[in-house]
Design a protein around this motif. Structure first.
Motif, mmCIF file in Angstrom:
data_model
loop_
_atom_site.group_PDB
_atom_site.id
_atom_site.type_symbol
_atom_site.label_atom_id
_atom_site.label_comp_id
_atom_site.label_asym_id
_atom_site.label_seq_id
_atom_site.Cartn_x
_atom_site.Cartn_y
_atom_site.Cartn_z
ATOM 1 N N THR A 81 64.778 -57.593 -19.471
ATOM 2 C CA THR A 81 65.388 -57.557 -18.138
ATOM 3 C C THR A 81 64.626 -58.447 -17.159
ATOM 4 O O THR A 81 65.234 -59.090 -16.295
ATOM 5 N N CYS A 82 63.281 -58.515 -17.298
ATOM 6 C CA CYS A 82 62.471 -59.414 -16.452
ATOM 7 C C CYS A 82 62.981 -60.849 -16.578
ATOM 8 O O CYS A 82 63.164 -61.546 -15.578
ATOM 9 N N LEU B 75 58.817 -55.794 -3.915
ATOM 10 C CA LEU B 75 59.849 -54.914 -4.458
ATOM 11 C C LEU B 75 59.392 -54.357 -5.800
ATOM 12 O O LEU B 75 58.874 -55.101 -6.641
ATOM 13 N N VAL B 76 59.551 -53.057 -6.005
ATOM 14 C CA VAL B 76 59.282 -52.444 -7.310
ATOM 15 C C VAL B 76 60.637 -52.077 -7.905
ATOM 16 O O VAL B 76 61.418 -51.349 -7.294
ATOM 17 N N ILE B 77 60.923 -52.627 -9.093
ATOM 18 C CA ILE B 77 62.209 -52.364 -9.754
ATOM 19 C C ILE B 77 61.972 -51.432 -10.938
ATOM 20 O O ILE B 77 61.124 -51.693 -11.790
ATOM 21 N N PHE B 78 62.733 -50.357 -10.971
ATOM 22 C CA PHE B 78 62.650 -49.393 -12.067
ATOM 23 C C PHE B 78 63.757 -49.700 -13.068
ATOM 24 O O PHE B 78 64.933 -49.708 -12.722
ATOM 25 N N VAL B 79 63.354 -50.016 -14.312
ATOM 26 C CA VAL B 79 64.331 -50.351 -15.357
ATOM 27 C C VAL B 79 64.580 -49.096 -16.187
ATOM 28 O O VAL B 79 63.637 -48.468 -16.661
ATOM 29 N N VAL C 229 58.899 -51.685 -13.551
ATOM 30 C CA VAL C 229 58.308 -50.485 -14.166
ATOM 31 C C VAL C 229 59.386 -49.748 -14.960
ATOM 32 O O VAL C 229 60.574 -49.978 -14.757
ATOM 33 N N GLY C 230 58.958 -48.856 -15.852
ATOM 34 C CA GLY C 230 59.938 -48.081 -16.632
ATOM 35 C C GLY C 230 59.324 -47.557 -17.909
ATOM 36 O O GLY C 230 58.198 -47.891 -18.251
ATOM 37 N N LEU C 231 60.076 -46.716 -18.622
ATOM 38 C CA LEU C 231 59.576 -46.154 -19.880
ATOM 39 C C LEU C 231 59.670 -47.191 -20.990
ATOM 40 O O LEU C 231 60.427 -48.159 -20.891
ATOM 41 N N GLN C 232 58.924 -46.952 -22.078
ATOM 42 C CA GLN C 232 58.948 -47.885 -23.198
ATOM 43 C C GLN C 232 60.321 -47.860 -23.868
ATOM 44 O O GLN C 232 60.924 -46.796 -24.021
ATOM 45 N N GLY C 233 60.799 -49.044 -24.226
ATOM 46 C CA GLY C 233 62.086 -49.122 -24.924
ATOM 47 C C GLY C 233 63.292 -49.181 -24.004
ATOM 48 O O GLY C 233 64.430 -49.177 -24.457
ATOM 49 N N SER C 234 63.059 -49.237 -22.682
ATOM 50 C CA SER C 234 64.206 -49.273 -21.764
ATOM 51 C C SER C 234 64.733 -50.695 -21.572
ATOM 52 O O SER C 234 65.771 -50.903 -20.957
ATOM 53 N N VAL D 122 66.823 -50.169 -8.706
ATOM 54 C CA VAL D 122 66.927 -49.755 -10.113
ATOM 55 C C VAL D 122 67.823 -50.747 -10.852
ATOM 56 O O VAL D 122 68.814 -51.235 -10.300
ATOM 57 N N ILE D 123 67.441 -51.059 -12.094
ATOM 58 C CA ILE D 123 68.329 -51.842 -12.975
ATOM 59 C C ILE D 123 68.640 -50.947 -14.162
ATOM 60 O O ILE D 123 67.728 -50.418 -14.810
#
Length: 497
Positions: free
Chosen positions: A117-118, A216-220, A107-112, A245-246
């Motif tokens: 990263t996936c 696991l939920v990863i925040f990018v 998950v994360g904001l657009q453009g991050s 977090v990544i």
């Protein structure tokens, strides 16, 4: 890499302190002020920096230290510990297990940099023997599936997505079910991003999360936001159970340190950092080795892991034997070039060697060096078996060089340049002759000292000085031998309390 500037500033401050004849209050304050300035420039929160400075002064009370104590080492260790404390969230993240299907949602904001990263995350685990797969549940952004498809094809990772379906929950569920049937043990779900933290994004995330039940939920997160990372990480944590977090784009600006310390303050573990656009520009974030590399102390255990990754176990004794004999052929040079390219970005690898800081190899020069290695390998592909296995430089006469130049499509000048490089490396290799290779168990102190003397002839003077001279080199040999490199404290030649 901008973090290299932060590391370089801190290393220089420690170096100036090491060069001082007497360590007194003035020298300590100058060193701490320099480190404080570097951390504030990297957008680390003022309160964290102030607390760090206060804690170091409490630990290092110069008046109370007995005459026999090594003040430099005590100060260095205090700085190391405080930086670790600043970046350590005190929590560990979920780690996938081989053979057991794990679902990881990004998950994360657009453009991050989520989609890229996936693929990097999948590629990292694929190299370690996992069977990853990618699911594109981003139906909001045009081109998201195309991007994931291209990345996955390049990395040879199976993927799932749809051009027609607009319901991200349906795609996510179908993708996860498909790959579970195919026995994939790491299923990565890429979700939509938005321009700002809005309710619709969080609602969609929650629905996908409920449907796929991720382990696991990863925040990018883009590191260019610096200290603002704290609010963003908190907002996402309150909506979905963010487990890790990544932090991406750590190579492009000066706020990386601020982002890392801010995320740690939210008690969310940072598991990886993105240091570039390419697949292999992706580093595991482990606090102690990271701080150790930042301070120019190296990460010996990480370096040895890289070596084991690229040089198969069965080839290692043979290579060490050749090293101790001092015989160096063009074939050995070709094999070592292959290993260097397999290791990934050279800057990452060099930072793991004590005494090396990322500033010693600027970004542009690294790509130049890799291109040169590839050119040299193309030329060596045009050589005969006899030429590759010979260690006699006189064998290479003009007609042979002309033939190699024609066969590889390179100018004669470059072939001569490559042979000069071979002669230079052969000279370095010959200095290693007589290196003691232990058959079993630990190496004796005498053999270690002899090896340290051999190595001191080969290493550049600046690097030898940063390691801590002959004493530091002998200590390094001891660590390599006993496998105690996990303890980063030893990198400065003991660092005992």
């Amino acid at each position: 890499m901008v973090l290299a500037e932060l590391g370089g500033s801190i290393t220089r401050a420690l170096q100036q302190m090491s060069n001082a004849t007497v360590i007194d209050e003035k020298v300590l304050n100058e060193c701490l002020n320099e480190i404080t300035r570097a951390l504030l420039q990297s957008d680390v929160q003022f309160k964290l920096v102030r607390d760090m400075q206060t804690n170091i002064k409490k630990i290092v009370n110069l008046d109370d230290l007995a005459a026999g104590h090594n003040k430099r080492r005590i100060i260095q260790q205090a700085i190391f510990n405080e930086l670790c404390k600043m970046l350590d969230p005190g929590k560990t993240s979920f780690t996938p297990k081989k053979g057991k299907p794990s679902v990881v949602m990004f998950v994360g904001l657009q453009g991050s940099g989520k989609t890229t990263t996936c693929t990097k995350y999948a590629y990292y685990y694929q190299k370690k023997g996992w069977k990853p797969a990618l699911v594109c549940a981003d139906t909001f952004r045009a081109g998201a599936f195309d991007q994931l498809k291209q990345n996955a094809t390049k990395a040879k990772i199976p993927f799932y997505g749809s051009y027609m379906e607009s319901d991200p929950v349906k795609i996510a569920v179908e993708g996860v079910e498909t790959f579970k049937k195919e026995n994939c043990d790491l299923i990565i779900v890429d979700t939509s991003g938005r321009h700002k933290q809005e309710a619709a994004l969080f609602e969609e995330m929650r629905q996908v999360s409920e449907a796929t039940k991720p382990d696991l939920v990863i925040f990018v997160m883009d590191s260019s936001i610096g200290q603002a990372a704290f609010d963003q990480a908190q907002a996402f944590k309150q909506s979905v159970s963010v487990g890790a977090v990544i932090v991406t784009k750590m190579d492009g600006h000066a706020k990386g340190g601020g982002a890392l310390s801010a995320v740690a303050a939210t008690k969310s573990p940072v598991i990886f950092i993105g240091t570039g656009e390419h697949m292999d520009e992706f580093e595991v974030f482990d606090v102690k080795p990271f701080v150790s590399r930042l301070l120019g102390m190296g990460d010996w255990s990480g370096f040895m892991d890289k070596i084991h990754e690229v040089v198969p176990m069965d080839q290692q004794p043979e290579l060490l034997q050749k090293l101790s004999e001092g015989s160096f052929s063009l074939r050995i040079m070709y094999e070592q070039f292959q290993n260097i390219l397999k290791m990934g970005p050279m800057q990452q690898v060099l930072q793991m060697i004590p005494g090396f800081t990322a500033e010693l190899m600027p970004q542009g020069r690294e790509k130049e060096s890799q291109a040169k290695i590839k050119r040299y390998m193309t030329m060596m592909d045009s050589m005969t078996e006899e030429e590759l296995d010979s260690s006699n430089p006189k064998l290479m006469n003009e007609s042979r060089m002309m033939r190699i130049a024609r066969g590889s499509g390179r100018p004669l000048r470059e072939v001569m340049e490559m042979l000069e490089e071979y002669k230079r490396l052969a000279k370095v290799w010959s200095k290693m002759k007589g290196l003691k290779i232990p058959k079993k168990g630990e190496m004796s102190a005498l053999s270690r000292n002899m090896n340290a003397q051999h190595m001191s002839k080969v290493l550049p003077a600046q690097m030898l000085k940063q390691i801590g001279g002959m004493g530091g080199l002998q200590n390094l040999m001891k660590q390599m031998n006993t496998g105690s490199a996990k303890d980063m404290m030893g990198m400065f030649g003991g660092m005992d309390k």
